[in-house]
Structures are given as structure tokens and as C-alpha cells.
Design a protein around this motif. Structure first.
Motif, mmCIF file in Angstrom:
data_model
loop_
_atom_site.group_PDB
_atom_site.id
_atom_site.type_symbol
_atom_site.label_atom_id
_atom_site.label_comp_id
_atom_site.label_asym_id
_atom_site.label_seq_id
_atom_site.Cartn_x
_atom_site.Cartn_y
_atom_site.Cartn_z
ATOM 1 N N ASN A 37 0.844 -1.350 -0.030
ATOM 2 C CA ASN A 37 0.081 -0.137 -0.041
ATOM 3 C C ASN A 37 0.795 1.275 -0.198
ATOM 4 O OD1 ASN A 37 -2.294 -1.443 -0.080
ATOM 5 N ND2 ASN A 37 -2.567 -1.292 1.995
ATOM 6 N N LEU A 38 2.050 1.374 0.392
ATOM 7 C CA LEU A 38 2.946 2.248 0.300
ATOM 8 C C LEU A 38 3.572 2.446 -0.742
ATOM 9 C CD1 LEU A 38 4.860 2.020 4.026
ATOM 10 C CD2 LEU A 38 3.105 3.936 2.991
ATOM 11 N N VAL A 39 3.886 1.272 -1.608
ATOM 12 C CA VAL A 39 4.264 1.303 -2.770
ATOM 13 C C VAL A 39 3.380 1.714 -3.915
ATOM 14 C CG1 VAL A 39 5.041 -0.401 -4.821
ATOM 15 C CG2 VAL A 39 5.811 -0.625 -2.473
ATOM 16 N N TYR A 40 1.957 1.293 -3.712
ATOM 17 C CA TYR A 40 1.080 1.711 -4.862
ATOM 18 C C TYR A 40 -0.142 2.166 -4.025
ATOM 19 C CZ TYR A 40 -1.260 1.753 -9.267
ATOM 20 O OH TYR A 40 -1.796 1.940 -10.670
ATOM 21 N N PRO A 41 -0.354 3.383 -3.548
ATOM 22 C CA PRO A 41 -1.261 3.780 -2.592
ATOM 23 C C PRO A 41 -2.574 4.071 -3.005
ATOM 24 C CG PRO A 41 0.217 5.422 -2.837
ATOM 25 C CD PRO A 41 0.677 4.436 -3.699
ATOM 26 N N ARG A 42 -2.872 3.921 -4.301
ATOM 27 C CA ARG A 42 -3.993 4.500 -5.006
ATOM 28 C C ARG A 42 -5.158 3.625 -4.744
ATOM 29 N NH1 ARG A 42 -1.975 5.397 -11.049
ATOM 30 N NH2 ARG A 42 0.024 6.242 -10.589
ATOM 31 N N GLU A 43 -4.689 2.228 -4.778
ATOM 32 C CA GLU A 43 -5.849 1.101 -4.422
ATOM 33 C C GLU A 43 -5.449 0.357 -3.481
ATOM 34 O OE1 GLU A 43 -7.684 -0.686 -7.792
ATOM 35 O OE2 GLU A 43 -7.437 0.999 -9.084
ATOM 36 N N PHE A 45 13.548 4.487 -2.427
ATOM 37 C CA PHE A 45 12.109 4.278 -1.836
ATOM 38 C C PHE A 45 12.362 3.786 -0.341
ATOM 39 C CE2 PHE A 45 8.220 2.134 -1.214
ATOM 40 C CZ PHE A 45 7.416 3.036 -1.038
ATOM 41 N N LEU A 46 12.897 2.804 -0.242
ATOM 42 C CA LEU A 46 13.033 1.888 1.015
ATOM 43 C C LEU A 46 13.656 2.729 2.094
ATOM 44 C CD1 LEU A 46 14.567 -1.465 -0.269
ATOM 45 C CD2 LEU A 46 12.065 -1.025 0.757
ATOM 46 N N LYS A 47 14.575 3.680 1.617
ATOM 47 C CA LYS A 47 15.100 4.644 2.761
ATOM 48 C C LYS A 47 14.396 5.808 3.176
ATOM 49 C CE LYS A 47 19.899 3.738 1.679
ATOM 50 N NZ LYS A 47 21.245 3.868 0.907
ATOM 51 N N ASP A 48 13.574 6.185 2.238
ATOM 52 C CA ASP A 48 12.659 7.285 2.214
ATOM 53 C C ASP A 48 11.048 6.963 1.756
ATOM 54 O OD1 ASP A 48 11.088 9.797 2.933
ATOM 55 O OD2 ASP A 48 12.577 11.007 1.930
ATOM 56 N N MET A 49 10.383 6.376 2.514
ATOM 57 C CA MET A 49 9.124 5.807 1.749
ATOM 58 C C MET A 49 8.003 6.932 1.707
ATOM 59 S SD MET A 49 9.207 1.901 3.314
ATOM 60 C CE MET A 49 7.688 1.322 2.576
ATOM 61 N N ASP A 50 8.273 8.060 2.610
ATOM 62 C CA ASP A 50 7.618 9.240 2.263
ATOM 63 C C ASP A 50 7.373 9.709 0.726
ATOM 64 O OD1 ASP A 50 6.595 8.747 5.001
ATOM 65 O OD2 ASP A 50 8.191 9.907 5.636
ATOM 66 N N ILE A 110 3.787 -5.114 -8.561
ATOM 67 C CA ILE A 110 3.774 -6.359 -8.917
ATOM 68 C C ILE A 110 4.782 -7.260 -8.178
ATOM 69 C CG2 ILE A 110 4.198 -8.060 -10.721
ATOM 70 C CD1 ILE A 110 2.864 -5.758 -12.698
ATOM 71 N N ALA A 111 6.183 -7.011 -7.854
ATOM 72 C CA ALA A 111 7.150 -7.656 -7.368
ATOM 73 C C ALA A 111 6.927 -7.754 -5.759
ATOM 74 C CB ALA A 111 8.504 -6.757 -7.774
ATOM 75 N N SER A 112 6.419 -6.524 -5.435
ATOM 76 C CA SER A 112 5.948 -6.636 -3.725
ATOM 77 C C SER A 112 5.237 -7.640 -3.238
ATOM 78 C CB SER A 112 6.000 -5.278 -3.398
ATOM 79 O OG SER A 112 6.969 -4.380 -3.742
ATOM 80 N N THR A 113 4.091 -8.033 -4.379
ATOM 81 C CA THR A 113 2.960 -8.673 -4.070
ATOM 82 C C THR A 113 2.968 -10.115 -4.580
ATOM 83 O OG1 THR A 113 1.729 -7.853 -5.751
ATOM 84 C CG2 THR A 113 1.408 -6.694 -3.738
ATOM 85 N N ARG A 114 4.442 -10.608 -4.717
ATOM 86 C CA ARG A 114 4.302 -12.096 -5.278
ATOM 87 C C ARG A 114 4.725 -13.051 -4.118
ATOM 88 N NH1 ARG A 114 1.892 -11.787 -9.038
ATOM 89 N NH2 ARG A 114 1.320 -9.842 -7.918
ATOM 90 N N ALA A 115 5.025 -12.325 -2.846
ATOM 91 C CA ALA A 115 5.250 -13.418 -1.715
ATOM 92 C C ALA A 115 4.180 -13.549 -0.996
ATOM 93 C CB ALA A 115 6.287 -12.952 -0.935
ATOM 94 N N ARG A 116 3.888 -14.944 -0.363
ATOM 95 C CA ARG A 116 2.617 -15.106 0.579
ATOM 96 C C ARG A 116 3.175 -14.476 1.931
ATOM 97 N NH1 ARG A 116 2.497 -20.105 -2.106
ATOM 98 N NH2 ARG A 116 0.566 -20.216 -3.492
#
Length: 162
Positions: free
Chosen positions: A26-32, A105-110, A121-127
Motif C-alpha cells: 500500500n505504500l508502494v502503490y497507494p492508489r488502491e 524508496f526503501l530509505k525514504d518511503m514518504d 507487482i514484485a512486492s506482492t509475489r510473496a505469500r
């Protein structure tokens, strides 16, 4: 839908990944924003930063799927799948070698990513666990230092707390 033949409704619940991964995504892609309904725990769950010095031990212990942005992203010689090709796959554990924008981004996610779709897509491949390789571990308002047990060895890492 306009002809009243079907009704379209959005569902932001995911059975693919756990709550920590959902919060990170949700931080990576906050739109939805998406919410996880996964309850299963494995003993190694969440989002982590792993030092490049410990990445071999991490891979040996957890056997993650390794992802990279594209072939220009250095992976220490490990076979990796590009983010775009990973669309549609699900793995218990994923390790990402980040490119420069993702590292920043990892260092400053704001500060949002300029093109977040592939990163989402990459961030949501893991269970259960998602890890990023970093040159040096750090803490910020989203990550806190932690210890990971790797066989008989304990390594330092950072865990997503955001």
C-alpha cells in the motif's frame, strides 16, 4: 453494467499475501489499498531488509524466489526473474535485489515511486516473507533492526514495522 445486465463491485481483500506485505504494498502503490485476509503464520513472516553480506545465508535458509527490476540490476550472480515477468506468480518467499529508485524508496518511503506499478507487482509475489538486499542495514520510521535465525547462526536484519 450500464445495461443493468451485470453488477461490478471492487474487492480489496487479498488471499495472496499477509498483512505486513499488504501494508508495504500500500505504500508502494497507494492508489488502491489492499487488505490481507491471510491468517497463516510460518515463523518467518513480514518484510525485511537483508545485508548483502548475509544474503547467501538467507537464500540457503529460505530458498526465496529472486526478483530484479531488469537485467541491469546486479544480483551477485544469482539467477533472478525480472519484475514484469513475475506477474501472476505466487511464492512463499521472495527476495528482491532493488534498483536505484527502489533502494531510495526503501530509505525514504514518504517520497513516492514515480512509476510504482512494476514495484507493486514484485512486492506482492510473496505469500509470507518479502526481503530486499541492501548494502547496509538501516532503521527509519518504517524499518527497525531485528535478528533472524539462520540455522545455527543469527544475522542482523531490519523488519518492516510501518
Amino acid at each position: 453494467e450500464s445495461e443493468k445486465l451485470i453488477s461490478i463491485s471492487k474487492n480489496n481483500n487479498s488471499r495472496r499475501f499477509n498483512k505486513q506485505i499488504a501494508r508495504f504494498a500500500n505504500l508502494v502503490y497507494p492508489r488502491e489499498e489492499v487488505e490481507s485476509i491471510v491468517k497463516k503464520k510460518t515463523g518467518h513472516d513480514g518484510v525485511f531488509l537483508v545485508s548483502v553480506a548475509d544474503v547467501h545465508d538467507y537464500i540457503e535458509q529460505y530458498s526465496p524466489e529472486i526478483l530484479r527490476y531488469d537485467r541491469k540490476t546486479y544480483t551477485l550472480g544469482y539467477h533472478a526473474i525480472n519484475f514484469g515477468i513475475s506477474k501472476g506468480i505466487t511464492r512463499d518467499r521472495v527476495l528482491i535485489f532493488p534498483n536505484k529508485p527502489l533502494s531510495q524508496f526503501l530509505k525514504d518511503m514518504d517520497k513516492p515511486l514515480s512509476s510504482p506499478a512494476k514495484y507493486y507487482i514484485a512486492s506482492t509475489r510473496a505469500r509470507y516473507s518479502l526481503a530486499f538486499v541492501v548494502n547496509e542495514l538501516f532503521e527509519n520510521r518504517y524499518f527497525s533492526f531485528c535478528d533472524l535465525q539462520i540455522g545455527e547462526k543469527t544475522i542482523k536484519a531490519s523488519m518492516f514495522i510501518g
